[in-house]
Design an enzyme around this catalytic site. Structure first.
Site: not given
Length: 340
Positions: A126, A234
């Site tokens: 990710c 994130h």
């Protein structure tokens, strides 16, 4: 299309179903698979309930493609079996990413490398996905020289047990902690386990995967990965040194023209990316774009993306959309090398 999802009951598996609902893919039959103890449950998709099966049952049903999100061990065991049956596997674990015979794909960057023979396709980490989405167009203009990245990673990257830990800490209830320290009101400078080098596996994933995706095996990259008490995405603070000098307006214009990237960069109006706003979005957001005056040809910026969306489920579905559109979902049976 007959589509399998292995790990369908997990956080990413459920997010894959959500993203598939929003896509234009025509799914004639869904084959959700999970652990033996989850078999028999039902999942709602496309206005009906689908029964969760075992992985073997799903393999026996011979789907056209399979999205895997059930962990590395499951992928190592089952992906070659699916591939040998001619089924295209898009794997979200780290099991196949650095295998030299497996393509590591971010569709906007390198999907054109895929062929019908690529029966196992790796979905990157990710943190890597959102980073290379910004690095690629800038590299084409200015030439990457060195990248320093610090990540601020959502607890959803660890999974449902991490969310349960933070919720329990906030509510003052007991829970089996998955982190070595409290995560609520805290930052833990450790994502994954430490290697002998002193770096974590997560940090090395960013380094090695970025090099592979960008086809820059010698690119100088260093990373520090931090877990933060955030649900939704994130964030990354990135320092990029280029071979050539740049104009900031040109940088912004280049990123604005990049598919899948949204520029949010207006400090005068306090506009910049945040995980709160990136939550449930498929795009990668970039802002705080400014020159690093301490070093020539160097740029600072801030990147945010929903790690369960573009960082996992969305990227996998985009790969599926690409191979389906290009007619690459053939049933050619191939032998996949398993020497990782």
């Amino acid at each position: 299309m007959k589509l399998a999802i292995v790990g369908a009951t997990g956080l990413v598996g459920r997010k894959m179903l959500e993203v598939l609902e929003e896509s234009n893919l025509k799914i004639d039959e869904l084959l959700p698979a999970a652990s033996d103890k989850s078999a028999g449950q039902t999942l709602f998709f496309k206005n009906r309930n689908w029964t969760v099966k075992t992985v073997q049952q799903v393999l026996d049903a011979r789907p056209d493609a399979a999205l895997f999100s059930a962990g590395g061990n499951t992928s190592l065991e089952w992906a070659p079996k699916f591939a040998a049956a001619g089924i295209t596997v898009i794997d979200n674990s780290s099991a196949w990413r650095m295998n030299k015979d497996v393509k590591l794909v971010v569709p906007e960057i390198n999907a054109n490398e895929l062929t019908a023979e690529n029966k196992i396709i790796a979905n990157p980490n990710c943190s890597t996905i959102q980073l290379v989405m910004v690095l690629k167009p800038l590299h084409e203009k200015y030439g990457l020289k060195r990248v320093v990245v610090s990540t601020y990673q959502s607890i959803t990257g660890t999974g449902a047990k991490a969310v349960a830990q933070m919720d329990a800490e906030r509510n003052g209830t007991d829970v089996d902690a998955i982190y070595p320290y409290p995560i609520d009101k805290n930052c833990i400078p450790q994502c994954d386990v430490f290697a002998e080098s002193g770096y974590t596996k997560e940090e090395w994933k960013v380094v090695l995967e970025s090099r592979k995706i960008l086809s820059l095996p010698e690119l100088r990259v260093t990373a520090t990965a931090v877990r933060v008490p955030v649900v939704g995405g994130h964030s990354e603070s990135v320092n990029i040194e280029f071979e050539k000098d740049f104009d900031l307006d040109d940088v912004r214009d280049t990123l604005k023209k990049t598919s899948g990237v949204i520029v949010q960069d207006d400090p005068s109006h306090l506009e910049y990316p945040m995980p709160l706003n990136a939550h449930n979005k498929n795009e990668v957001f970039v802002g705080r774009i400014r020159r690093d005056f301490s070093n020539p040809n160097t740029l600072n910026l801030w990147i945010v993306a929903d790690n369960l969306r573009k960082g996992a489920a969305t990227n996998a579905v985009q790969i599926l959309e690409y191979v389906a559109k290009k007619g690459l979902l053939t049933v050619n049976k191939v032998q996949i090398p398993v020497n990782n």
